[in-house]
Design an enzyme around this catalytic site. Structure first.
Site, PDB file in Angstrom:
ATOM      1  N   LEU A 224      -3.503  -0.625  -3.056  1.00 32.63           N
ATOM      2  CA  LEU A 224      -3.869  -2.222  -2.497  1.00 32.63           C
ATOM      3  C   LEU A 224      -1.591  -2.561  -1.852  1.00 32.63           C
ATOM      4  O   LEU A 224      -1.199  -1.807  -2.868  1.00 32.63           O
ATOM      5  CB  LEU A 224      -4.238  -2.850  -3.512  1.00 32.63           C
ATOM      6  CG  LEU A 224      -4.136  -4.234  -3.507  1.00 32.63           C
ATOM      7  CD1 LEU A 224      -4.770  -5.088  -2.501  1.00 32.63           C
ATOM      8  CD2 LEU A 224      -3.921  -5.568  -5.005  1.00 32.63           C
ATOM      9  N   ASP A 225      -1.888  -2.809  -1.156  1.00 33.39           N
ATOM     10  CA  ASP A 225      -0.632  -3.352  -0.647  1.00 33.39           C
ATOM     11  C   ASP A 225       0.223  -2.431  -0.469  1.00 33.39           C
ATOM     12  O   ASP A 225       1.695  -2.546  -0.821  1.00 33.39           O
ATOM     13  CB  ASP A 225       0.115  -4.337  -1.875  1.00 33.39           C
ATOM     14  CG  ASP A 225      -0.978  -6.118  -2.249  1.00 33.39           C
ATOM     15  OD1 ASP A 225      -1.080  -5.906  -1.155  1.00 33.39           O
ATOM     16  OD2 ASP A 225      -0.678  -6.316  -3.536  1.00 33.39           O
TER      17      ASP A 225
END
Lengths: 281, 281, 281, 281
Positions: A224-225
């Site tokens: 994520l990210d």
């Protein structure tokens, strides 16, 4: 007669430009625009060639393949509109901006279908004559995400989708979908990564008292990210702006950054380079 | 062994990239970085190739010449520092910035000589160990400018100067010097051209009530403030800034814009394209 | 209880802040945010005071008037949405952006009516439930513009319009309408004024070979493209961009600049100061 | 007669603007420029008043004190040059820029003394006629930092230093010095905090593949890289830039950000607001 875009990635070595342009020269094709980069870290060669003028390019495939460069290459007509599936939740400025741009000819893509876990943007989709699929996820039912994603994969197949755009889609995709569409899912994150990962980045930025906020368009990976960054932009803020003001100002930056990333992708300017990107813009 | 920069301009036609990279491939030279652009208006082909690794490139000249492309090309070692002559009058922020950058290794140029129509910056020049020539012009004596410029041309020859930088030099050069050094004189103009040509641009900007001011680095031609633009940048201003504030804020933009233009030129990224430039940056 | 915005313009002299804040202090009202500027050129005092908390402010009018400052002042609830009439021709990115922003709560205005000299954006207006008036002008019939403008003035009256926004409206207004709505018509010009006045500014910019293009939001006066500037922004361009690319990139800047100007106006941050503006942002 | 700057911080309540401007009005003093902000989180009131015209302001102190607002306030002539001590290690672009600006009148400060843990910039300091103190720290001798800092504190006292600027000073100050000079030490950090805290931020940025790098000017507190942020700026980078290129591009941003922060501080525009700042610029 049409112009075409040849994109080309392979392990770096001497003579690649010569070999590839030799194939074009053999068929009397003119190079309009050529960009090339060799990454010294990953030892990878990237090239984008805009060439013309010819209607059919099928005779180029065999000679390019026989160069034996362990390459990944693609040839697309430069006017071809890639099919894009947009996903959104309840915040619609990016969706609205992308839809307007593609209709006004500012963005050379075709959006046959929009998916959301909420029903809010069905009227907007309809006003553009685009199919809208409300595919909710239930937090209580852990299998609902897998069910939703198989429907998404069906839509991708059915519509020959090349690119998925997460235009403020607030759910995390499964590693399965991320792997299946590697290098073909672009997300807009509402901070200039790696600052303020995770939830409520503008509120984190407000609490830290920063003087700039920003947004990041990146490829989605299972981390994520952490995906490869395609584009980032920022805007100045001051002490008098509330967290809500930061959210509002950020909205403008998000629409711009995502529109740039999707435009460049649609023009075949964006290449995956392990954890980074090469962007010929 | 060294890397080199090949810069290449000629009338556009099919097969040039192939022909030129063929010469490099023949000698087993690797392309590290290649940028190419064909201008559809001027039908001119521009290319910059960063290649290696070889110490002597003299054997490349004959094969490149015999391509018969009516070309202008140059090959420079990529670490070569071009010799730059800086001219300045009484405002020194650009001069000070350029001198610091070249000493700190931020700008790969060699500045053997500084010329001014005023004596003010002799101490600064001396603190860097650079020859300073005070060559005044008398408004009363119309021949004094010609005399001054012949001295400048002597200095250019004596020091093998490749580039003249007008770092806030407030005199107009004669058409003769402009022609002699075509494509090799860079000026910083303290407005975002074509706005506010001529004298006191910040005061013109103040009077108009603009919300941005800027600066422009351009090649000098005989037509004042009309030369091909290399780079421009701007900064926001508001109602509370006085004309003096605009001058001060502009100073920062000027140093940046001029430093960028000189850096790109020194890296052989800047090409003249009739009334415009091609900048591979 | 509500907060309010007091905006205040008068000839400058000593003691104004004290006098005005005295009225607020007398009624135990708190100042949340106060910005003040005295222009040394026009000898004019400008002030914006955000104060609270009170529902009715009618008792403040008499004491403020009796300060005898030859002032123009206004008090608005800070949540009041000014009524805005948008005019547009055939290019809709600014219209689309403004409509989305007001619906999403990014722009605190109410748009009851849209006027166009073309029918193109009726569906977009309808999708937002906004009245659309197609009021064409005939080049052959010189009286048609006057007729059109009287209809516009009727709509302004009927809907209590405070602000007219020309969102790429490609007709020139008559001096009569400009005077009638002085300080209450905002136009977006698609260049960073004063560069490239008049028609086809991006093509002018392309021909000059500039490295930045921009947009300007300004109040409309009878002198075309000479009105007081509210906001300007720019974006970088390079040699590889065509005139069409400049138009496309400019579109993004235009939407941003116009949205900022309208937002600041709606928050009572923008003041006319003869040929300039004061913007407390 | 001179103009003055009154800066004013106190717990927020109704009537402060009125009370303070009442003192000025009583003595017939004109307000040229007033900025005010009340922080809703910290319930603190901040105000900067530029007023005139009077040579002596000592008669204002008693009436302002007797307002009984538990306030911190200061009055300075607006032309007063604050005394600044600059600290630097081996990277000098910020030092060189600040020194040039103060000499050229772009920065209204007085720099009587420069301190470094290395001897490199003694010649630069001397060329400006500024005292240079080489105060090294030995990693082997843990008491050497305390000894060095007592010398710094002596220099601060001796020269009436108001502000210490860390212009790429690569040592950590002790909590003691941070506390002693709270709100009076400005550091330039070579990343857009909170991204890339700690060492080698440009190399961290290169590894992450970001598309923007930046710099942050902040007040120094005992928590490294966590001090209140005064200003931040960024610049775009791309795949073709090496880590060394990022360092070089960042240098330009650092000089700008630090120069802005010092300029605003010298104009009494910067206020500490617990972990944030209020900057009236």
């Amino acid at each position: 007669m049409a112009t075409h875009l040849l994109t080309f990635t392979c392990p770096d070595k001497a003579g690649i430009v010569y070999a590839v342009t030799g194939v074009l020269a053999h068929y009397q094709l003119t190079i309009l625009d050529l960009q090339q980069y060799s990454d010294p870290d990953t030892k990878t060669f990237f090239m984008r060639v805009h060439f013309g003028h010819v209607d059919d390019t099928s005779h180029l495939l065999q000679p390019l393949n026989s160069l034996n460069l362990h390459t990944t290459f693609q040839i697309h007509p430069s006017t071809l509109k890639p099919k894009v599936l947009i996903m959104v939740s309840k915040i619609g400025h990016c969706l609205n901006d992308l839809l307007y741009r593609q209709r006004a000819g500012l963005l050379n893509v075709d959006v046959p279908v929009i998916v959301s876990n909420h029903p809010d943007f069905e009227p907007l989709a309809k006003s553009y004559g685009i199919d809208f699929h409300h595919l909710p996820i239930s937090a209580k039912d852990p299998t609902s995400k897998d069910a939703q994603e198989s429907k998404i994969l069906s839509l991708i197949k059915e519509h020959n989708i090349e690119l998925v755009v997460l235009a403020r889609y607030m759910q995390i995709l499964t590693p399965n979908l991320c792997a299946e569409m590697s290098g073909r899912i672009i997300n807009i994150h509402h901070s200039f990564l790696p600052s303020f990962k995770g939830a409520k980045p503008y509120h984190q930025a407000y609490d830290r008292g920063v003087k700039i906020v920003g947004a990041t368009a990146h490829f989605v990976t299972k981390d994520l990210d952490e995906g490869p960054i395609i584009e980032q932009q920022v805007t100045h803020v001051g002490h008098a702006q509330s967290a809500k003001d930061l959210v509002d100002r950020g909205a403008t930056v998000e629409t711009q950054v995502l529109a740039s990333a999707v435009k460049w992708w649609s023009e075949r300017r964006v290449f995956l380079n392990q954890t980074k990107t090469v962007v010929f813009n």
